[in-house]
Design a protein around this motif. Structure first.
Motif, mmCIF file in Angstrom:
data_model
loop_
_atom_site.group_PDB
_atom_site.id
_atom_site.type_symbol
_atom_site.label_atom_id
_atom_site.label_comp_id
_atom_site.label_asym_id
_atom_site.label_seq_id
_atom_site.Cartn_x
_atom_site.Cartn_y
_atom_site.Cartn_z
ATOM 1 N N GLU A 115 0.830 -1.219 0.000
ATOM 2 C CA GLU A 115 0.000 0.000 0.000
ATOM 3 C C GLU A 115 0.865 1.269 0.000
ATOM 4 O O GLU A 115 0.413 2.347 -0.376
ATOM 5 C CB GLU A 115 -0.960 0.008 1.199
ATOM 6 C CG GLU A 115 -0.367 0.424 2.534
ATOM 7 C CD GLU A 115 0.435 -0.674 3.204
ATOM 8 O OE1 GLU A 115 1.035 -0.408 4.255
ATOM 9 O OE2 GLU A 115 0.462 -1.802 2.683
ATOM 10 N N THR B 294 -7.837 3.913 -0.639
ATOM 11 C CA THR B 294 -7.032 4.425 -1.750
ATOM 12 C C THR B 294 -7.664 4.076 -3.097
ATOM 13 O O THR B 294 -7.626 4.881 -4.034
ATOM 14 C CB THR B 294 -5.602 3.851 -1.683
ATOM 15 O OG1 THR B 294 -5.025 4.172 -0.418
ATOM 16 C CG2 THR B 294 -4.723 4.434 -2.778
ATOM 17 N N THR B 295 -8.252 2.899 -3.204
ATOM 18 C CA THR B 295 -8.922 2.497 -4.454
ATOM 19 C C THR B 295 -10.068 3.455 -4.768
ATOM 20 O O THR B 295 -10.252 3.869 -5.925
ATOM 21 C CB THR B 295 -9.445 1.055 -4.342
ATOM 22 O OG1 THR B 295 -8.352 0.184 -4.074
ATOM 23 C CG2 THR B 295 -10.140 0.618 -5.615
ATOM 24 N N LEU C 277 -13.297 0.571 -9.970
ATOM 25 C CA LEU C 277 -13.647 0.585 -8.549
ATOM 26 C C LEU C 277 -14.297 -0.734 -8.130
ATOM 27 O O LEU C 277 -13.904 -1.327 -7.113
ATOM 28 C CB LEU C 277 -14.585 1.758 -8.268
ATOM 29 C CG LEU C 277 -14.994 1.992 -6.813
ATOM 30 C CD1 LEU C 277 -13.792 2.387 -5.981
ATOM 31 C CD2 LEU C 277 -16.063 3.088 -6.729
ATOM 32 N N PHE D 14 -11.669 -3.898 -8.252
ATOM 33 C CA PHE D 14 -10.688 -3.954 -7.177
ATOM 34 C C PHE D 14 -11.347 -3.942 -5.800
ATOM 35 O O PHE D 14 -10.825 -4.546 -4.858
ATOM 36 C CB PHE D 14 -9.685 -2.802 -7.308
ATOM 37 C CG PHE D 14 -8.660 -3.037 -8.377
ATOM 38 C CD1 PHE D 14 -7.582 -3.882 -8.148
ATOM 39 C CD2 PHE D 14 -8.784 -2.454 -9.624
ATOM 40 C CE1 PHE D 14 -6.641 -4.123 -9.138
ATOM 41 C CE2 PHE D 14 -7.850 -2.686 -10.620
ATOM 42 C CZ PHE D 14 -6.774 -3.518 -10.380
ATOM 43 N N TRP D 15 -12.480 -3.252 -5.682
ATOM 44 C CA TRP D 15 -13.172 -3.260 -4.389
ATOM 45 C C TRP D 15 -13.658 -4.664 -4.031
ATOM 46 O O TRP D 15 -13.692 -5.020 -2.865
ATOM 47 C CB TRP D 15 -14.332 -2.257 -4.416
ATOM 48 C CG TRP D 15 -14.021 -1.015 -3.626
ATOM 49 C CD1 TRP D 15 -12.812 -0.653 -3.118
ATOM 50 C CD2 TRP D 15 -14.937 0.003 -3.246
ATOM 51 N NE1 TRP D 15 -12.901 0.543 -2.457
ATOM 52 C CE2 TRP D 15 -14.198 0.971 -2.513
ATOM 53 C CE3 TRP D 15 -16.295 0.215 -3.440
ATOM 54 C CZ2 TRP D 15 -14.780 2.113 -1.983
ATOM 55 C CZ3 TRP D 15 -16.867 1.359 -2.924
ATOM 56 C CH2 TRP D 15 -16.117 2.300 -2.198
ATOM 57 N N GLU E 229 -10.599 -6.498 -2.696
ATOM 58 C CA GLU E 229 -10.163 -5.945 -1.412
ATOM 59 C C GLU E 229 -11.208 -6.155 -0.321
ATOM 60 O O GLU E 229 -10.865 -6.341 0.849
ATOM 61 C CB GLU E 229 -9.844 -4.456 -1.568
ATOM 62 C CG GLU E 229 -8.575 -4.227 -2.390
ATOM 63 C CD GLU E 229 -8.428 -2.789 -2.851
ATOM 64 O OE1 GLU E 229 -9.342 -1.980 -2.580
ATOM 65 O OE2 GLU E 229 -7.408 -2.467 -3.481
#
Length: 619
Positions: A120, A269-270, A292, A295-296, A299
């Motif tokens: 990160e 951050t994403t 978004l 990747f969300w 994550e």
């Protein structure tokens, strides 16, 4: 969360590396290992004051040695214990893993994510390295070494299942154990140093953006720009780190907090990255939304598993982030309320124009620099001052120091100069602009740069055609960027420097014997300010007489001395305010203001020339 990361990372890094002693020396108990870890942590934070530049040349070799070591050990274990482990690179096995483990496999992701912590902050050093160099280093050095090391541990554990609690150190061949232990400890210190330095930079930038109380910033290197040390933050981090290390004494529980902090940073951050795609890169909303969601989803799976570990230590990250966020919110809220009060209580320009050039008060020799957060208008402290003491300096400059939301402001664009009232009033405005990464140095050169900028503005204004329209509207609005390069090439002022031994001219010109003795004592204690700069006007027959007169007044005022006027404010909530607002302003904000650095110290204003005007702000 990142500031909280600065507390957790040193604790888990040092404890993890020192735990290898227990693997080698069975006689050592947990208390002795913990004591050694605490000694290393105290030493790490105590050495921050000296900066990293003296040992920074060792950082890269230590990290490279560490990566080579873990790669070699991983490769050895893979070949020696179970070469078939390479098939684990196939995605087939992760699908099989989840299909067989179900919920337990999902919960295990809360520990698996520790293998990616640190990524990160991968691009946090973009000021020192290019994006392509970071990508190359990660793709061809860091990532292969980590994968081979984890593969080697898995191969070792497939034949030594009882070594799960201490798999890394148990998997090291005995002949190279101690060299690897030393390298691991040094790598832990380097990793801890990186996040501590990052925390200093983040706090400094938060302060510049008005989101953190004023703190002392020490520049630890004369040659490397941006290497800073913040004593208050350093000791707070040390106390919190030691409290976590002593309180938990277990890297598993600290790891739960660490993983939650890192995944939260990635998740947020994403989202911010999606905003950058839309508003900065001007990409389509559909593309940003697809980025978004993709990747969300990944994550969120890890973050949800990390939240399961909140009762087992994960709560530490949440508590630390809440504390820091509360401090930042209270400071930002109180600062905004105070600024709004200044904004709504400005002195009307018509009132000043109605008083005439003398302002209805005695104008004494010298320059008065009135510091305010207002970029336009006359602050309330000015009227408060002249009401109680009806005298002021011949030349008045309203100075506003602004941190703008860009990393750096070039020196050529630093000063923005304007006029507040017509020429006979001798009242000016100077906006000094800094980026949130700019370093405000105490070099004693601010006064001289300001005088040169004012002189350049006076000449620049004389040659420009006057705009038509309302006379009142033309003042306190027209500003000019004064470049230092332009000053050096075209200024009508002759600047001469000489060493000042003993008493300066400004002291001799003073009629007060007490002030003379005070200045002498101050300059004896501050020899670095003993270099005097004098200004003289060039002989220029074609110069406008009014411009020449104004420049002479400016030089004479500088010779008489410079005084700094600041508001010493007490911020209180109105009686009609809610209980929560009174709690935030009267207790929270008031406590932070009393225990942080004063604005005069933060702006490097000499105390001998400082005048503070007391005011109560009811917000």
């Amino acid at each position: 969360m990142v500031i909280g990361d600065g507390v957790i990372t040193p604790a888990i890094s040092v404890l993890s590396s020192i735990s290898g002693l227990q693997a080698a020396e069975k006689r050592l108990n947990q208390g002795e290992v913990l004591l050694l870890a605490c000694v290393i942590l105290i030493g790490l934070f105590a050495l921050q004051h000296f900066g990293t530049h003296k040992v920074a040349f060792l950082f890269a070799p230590v990290v490279i040695l560490w990566l080579i070591s873990i790669f070699a050990i991983g490769l050895y274990n893979t070949i020696h214990w179970n070469p078939k482990i390479v098939f684990g690179l196939s995605p087939h096995y992760i699908i099989k893993f989840f299909s067989e483990t179900g919920k337990d496999g999902w919960i295990s992701l809360g520990g698996v994510l520790l293998s990616i912590t640190g990524t990160e902050a991968m691009f946090a050093d973009l000021g020192h390295f290019t994006a392509s160099s970071i990508r190359l280093a990660f793709a061809f050095v860091v990532y292969p070494c980590l994968v081979v090391q984890y593969m080697g541990q898995a191969a070792y554990l497939s034949e030594n299942i009882s070594s799960i609690p201490n798999s890394f150190y148990d998997s090291i061949p005995g002949s190279v154990f101690w060299p690897v232990f030393v390298i691991a400890t040094l790598a832990a210190i380097v990793g801890s140093q990186a996040i501590i330095s990052a925390t200093f930079s983040i706090v400094k930038q938060c302060h510049a953006l008005g989101c953190f109380p004023r703190v002392k910033v020490v520049h630890t290197s004369k040659h490397i720009y941006g290497q800073i040390y913040i004593p208050e933050i350093n000791w707070i981090l040390m106390i919190l780190t030691l409290a976590i290390a002593v309180g938990f004494q277990d890297t598993t529980m600290i790891g739960n907090a660490y993983g939650l902090a890192c995944m939260s940073v990635m998740f947020i951050t994403t989202f911010l990255m999606a905003l950058v795609m839309v508003f900065v890169w001007q990409r389509s909303v559909v593309l940003a939304a697809a980025f978004l969601l993709f990747f969300w989803f990944i994550e969120a799976v890890y973050l949800s598993a990390a939240f399961i570990k909140v009762p087992q230590g994960g709560w530490v990250s949440l508590v630390l982030s809440m504390i820091f966020m509360f401090v930042m919110f209270v400071w930002h809220y109180g600062t905004c309320r105070k600024y709004n009060f200044d904004l709504h209580n400005k002195v009307p320009l018509k009132w000043l124009l109605g008083l005439g050039p003398s302002l209805g008060i005695v104008r004494v020799p010298g320059i008065g620099l009135i510091y305010s957060e207002l970029a336009t208008g006359v602050p309330a402290i000015f009227s408060h001052f002249v009401t109680n003491l009806p005298a002021f300096h011949n030349v008045l400059v309203f100075v506003c120091v602004k941190y703008v939301p860009v990393p750096y402001v070039s020196p050529e664009e630093r000063f923005l100069i304007g006029r507040v009232c017509p020429r006979p009033y001798r009242m000016y405005r100077c906006i000094v602009r800094y980026g949130y990464k700019d370093i405000q140095r105490d070099d004693g050169n601010f006064e001289n740069q300001l005088i040169q900028s004012l002189a350049e503005f006076i000449q620049l204004e004389a040659v420009e055609p006057q705009s038509s329209g309302s006379e009142t509207a033309s003042y306190d609005g027209r500003m000019a960027v004064i470049s230092t390069r332009t000053i050096q090439s075209s200024s009508s002022l002759i600047v001469s420097e000489h060493d000042d031994f003993g008493t300066s001219n400004s002291i001799q010109s003073s009629k007060s014997l007490t002030l003379q003795s005070l200045r002498s004592a101050y300059e004896d204690e501050n020899p670095q300010r003993g270099r005097q700069v004098r200004f003289q006007l060039r002989q220029s027959p074609g110069m406008d007489p009014s411009v020449r007169e104004e420049l002479l007044d400016l030089i004479q005022a500088k010779e008489a001395g410079v005084a700094y006027i600041m508001g010493h404010s007490y911020v209180k909530a109105r009686r009609s305010s809610s209980f929560l607002k009174k709690l935030v302003i009267d207790i929270g904000y008031s406590f932070l203001r009393k225990n942080c650095r004063g604005p005069a110290v933060a702006l490097h204003i000499p105390h001998i020339s400082l005048i503070e005007v007391g005011m109560i702000y009811y917000v």
